[in-house]
Design a protein around this motif. Structure first.
Motif, PDB file in Angstrom:
ATOM      1  N   ASN A 184     -41.482  27.464 -16.628  1.00 19.68           N
ATOM      2  CA  ASN A 184     -42.079  26.262 -16.030  1.00 19.68           C
ATOM      3  C   ASN A 184     -41.965  26.275 -14.522  1.00 19.68           C
ATOM      4  OD1 ASN A 184     -42.814  25.271 -18.503  1.00 19.68           O
ATOM      5  ND2 ASN A 184     -41.064  23.893 -18.710  1.00 19.68           N
ATOM      6  N   GLU A 185     -40.875  26.782 -13.988  1.00 26.54           N
ATOM      7  CA  GLU A 185     -40.650  26.825 -12.548  1.00 26.54           C
ATOM      8  C   GLU A 185     -40.193  28.205 -12.130  1.00 26.54           C
ATOM      9  OE1 GLU A 185     -37.875  23.838 -11.478  1.00 26.54           O
ATOM     10  OE2 GLU A 185     -39.144  22.151 -12.095  1.00 26.54           O
ATOM     11  N   SER A 186     -40.550  28.566 -10.909  1.00 23.37           N
ATOM     12  CA  SER A 186     -40.125  29.852 -10.352  1.00 23.37           C
ATOM     13  C   SER A 186     -39.106  29.573  -9.252  1.00 23.37           C
ATOM     14  CB  SER A 186     -41.320  30.614  -9.774  1.00 23.37           C
ATOM     15  OG  SER A 186     -42.263  30.910 -10.785  1.00 23.37           O
ATOM     16  N   GLU A 187     -37.907  30.071  -9.441  1.00 22.14           N
ATOM     17  CA  GLU A 187     -36.844  29.850  -8.467  1.00 22.14           C
ATOM     18  C   GLU A 187     -36.756  30.964  -7.440  1.00 22.14           C
ATOM     19  OE1 GLU A 187     -33.244  29.240 -10.558  1.00 22.14           O
ATOM     20  OE2 GLU A 187     -33.890  27.345 -11.492  1.00 22.14           O
ATOM     21  N   TRP A 229     -44.969  34.944  -6.944  1.00 24.60           N
ATOM     22  CA  TRP A 229     -44.254  33.745  -7.373  1.00 24.60           C
ATOM     23  C   TRP A 229     -44.603  33.396  -8.813  1.00 24.60           C
ATOM     24  CZ3 TRP A 229     -40.215  31.167  -5.668  1.00 24.60           C
ATOM     25  CH2 TRP A 229     -39.824  31.316  -4.341  1.00 24.60           C
ATOM     26  N   CYS A 239     -40.146  26.797 -21.575  1.00 24.15           N
ATOM     27  CA  CYS A 239     -39.445  26.150 -20.463  1.00 24.15           C
ATOM     28  C   CYS A 239     -38.845  27.168 -19.495  1.00 24.15           C
ATOM     29  CB  CYS A 239     -38.366  25.211 -20.988  1.00 24.15           C
ATOM     30  SG  CYS A 239     -36.988  26.039 -21.824  1.00 24.15           S
ATOM     31  N   SER A 250     -42.518  35.777 -10.719  1.00 21.94           N
ATOM     32  CA  SER A 250     -41.159  35.336 -10.400  1.00 21.94           C
ATOM     33  C   SER A 250     -40.127  36.426 -10.712  1.00 21.94           C
ATOM     34  CB  SER A 250     -40.807  34.025 -11.115  1.00 21.94           C
ATOM     35  OG  SER A 250     -40.523  34.259 -12.472  1.00 21.94           O
TER      36      SER A 250
END
Length: 363
Positions: free
Chosen positions: A357-360, A122, A354, A125
């Motif tokens: 910043n998040e793992s989808e 994750w 950015c 990613s």
């Protein structure tokens, strides 16, 4: 008898002096002063003797620590020829890490290695943020072992080379070495090409010898995804206004050109399509103007992958570029550009924070 009395008085003085130190630390200054006075009456040199004893005690503790360190080094002796991965495996065994102090809650070391590796999937990613994985490897020995797991790097390699993923012979069977040394594109950021030229303005009707000149600056942006998709944007806006909009296809500007890419050795083949100009067609139809809008515009580019200031895969040099126009009546027009004499500046990679910043999606 005199020797025994002297020894007894020195010991009593040391006891009183240490008691005074304890009182002073607790804030009882009056009682501490009384103990100091009684100790100095018994032995005027008591403070110096206590300081000498503490100095000797500290030196003994330091020597013991050095012996322990030397013993640890002998047990953990490292040969420069030994691989770091094998060395950490030999030291840790089946464990990942150890808590530095007693824990009231469950420590990270209680997790099995399989779960830690899944967490790292994750971290990487679907966008292949391998830089973050290398930062995790620097935390401790156990994380280093998990970050070097061959399955993680095999999955990363399969994103770029699904048809030649078993070709490990030139890389000593190491997936990580293959990913680092084999040319590929970076997906946690944008490749930016800044183009600058000077344009002559209209000459004045009073003076035909002098005329204004304008410096024109615009940018080309390339955003690659690990699944073979690519976005290209041509804009006069600087990078800080555009790169955030290229995080996903949905956030991209209206003039984005989506497409796909293919790797072949050190070359990168891109095919991009411009958006259908339905708005222009409706505008022309509304006012009865002739519709000369092209139905489809395709950009074909061939880029050479190379280093930029010792950074692998940070530079893309365009070696072939053509634009194919297809009109409403399926008439095709091809414009091929001459790229000799470095007329087309290279694309230089710029990391965009950015994007990671998040793992989808998991790797």
């Amino acid at each position: 008898m005199d020797t025994m009395a002297t020894t007894s008085s020195e010991d009593d003085a040391k006891v009183l002096f240490r008691k005074g130190v304890d009182y002073e630390r607790e804030g009882f200054h009056y009682e501490a002063t009384r103990c100091y006075k009684r100790a100095l009456k018994l032995d005027p040199d008591v403070e110096k003797k206590i300081a000498d004893e503490e100095l000797v005690s500290r030196s003994m503790d330091t020597t013991a620590d050095e012996n322990n360190v030397s013993n640890d080094k002998s047990e953990d002796e490292y040969d420069n020829k030994e691989d770091l991965f094998l060395r950490f495996q030999r030291i840790l065994g089946p464990l990942i890490c150890f808590p530095a102090r007693p824990q009231l809650t469950t420590h990270f070391s209680a997790l099995p290695p399989e779960l830690v590796i899944y967490i790292f999937r994750w971290v990487v990613s679907y966008d292949l943020d391998l830089r973050m994985l290398e930062q995790c490897a620097a935390v401790c020995r156990g994380w280093y072992l998990c970050a070097r797991d061959p399955e993680l790097w095999r999955r990363a390699c399969s994103k770029f080379w699904p048809s030649n993923v078993n070709d490990l012979v030139p890389y000593d069977g190491n997936w990580r070495q293959m990913f680092i040394e084999r040319p590929n594109v970076l997906t946690i950021g944008c490749y930016i090409c800044k183009i600058t030229y000077v344009r002559r303005g209209e000459e004045s009707f009073r003076d035909n010898t002098n005329g204004p000149s304008f410096q024109v600056v615009y940018y080309r942006y390339l955003r690659f995804f690990s699944d073979g998709r690519v976005l290209m944007v041509l804009s006069y806006n600087p990078p800080y206004k555009i790169v955030r909009k290229l995080q996903t296809r949905e956030k991209a500007p209206f003039n984005v050109s989506p497409g796909h890419y293919r790797l072949s050795g050190t070359q990168l083949f891109l095919t991009l399509d411009s958006e259908d100009k339905e708005r222009d067609r409706e505008f022309n139809k509304k006012y009865g103007w002739e519709d000369n809008t092209e139905r489809k515009t395709t950009y074909n580019m061939v880029l050479e992958i190379s280093k930029y200031k010792s950074k692998q895969n940070w530079k893309l040099q365009c070696i072939d570029y053509e634009i194919v126009y297809q009109s409403r009546v399926n008439k095709v027009k091809v414009t091929k550009y001459d790229l000799t004499n470095n007329r087309f500046p290279p694309f230089i990679f710029s990391r965009v924070k950015c994007y990671s910043n998040e793992s989808e999606r998991v790797l």
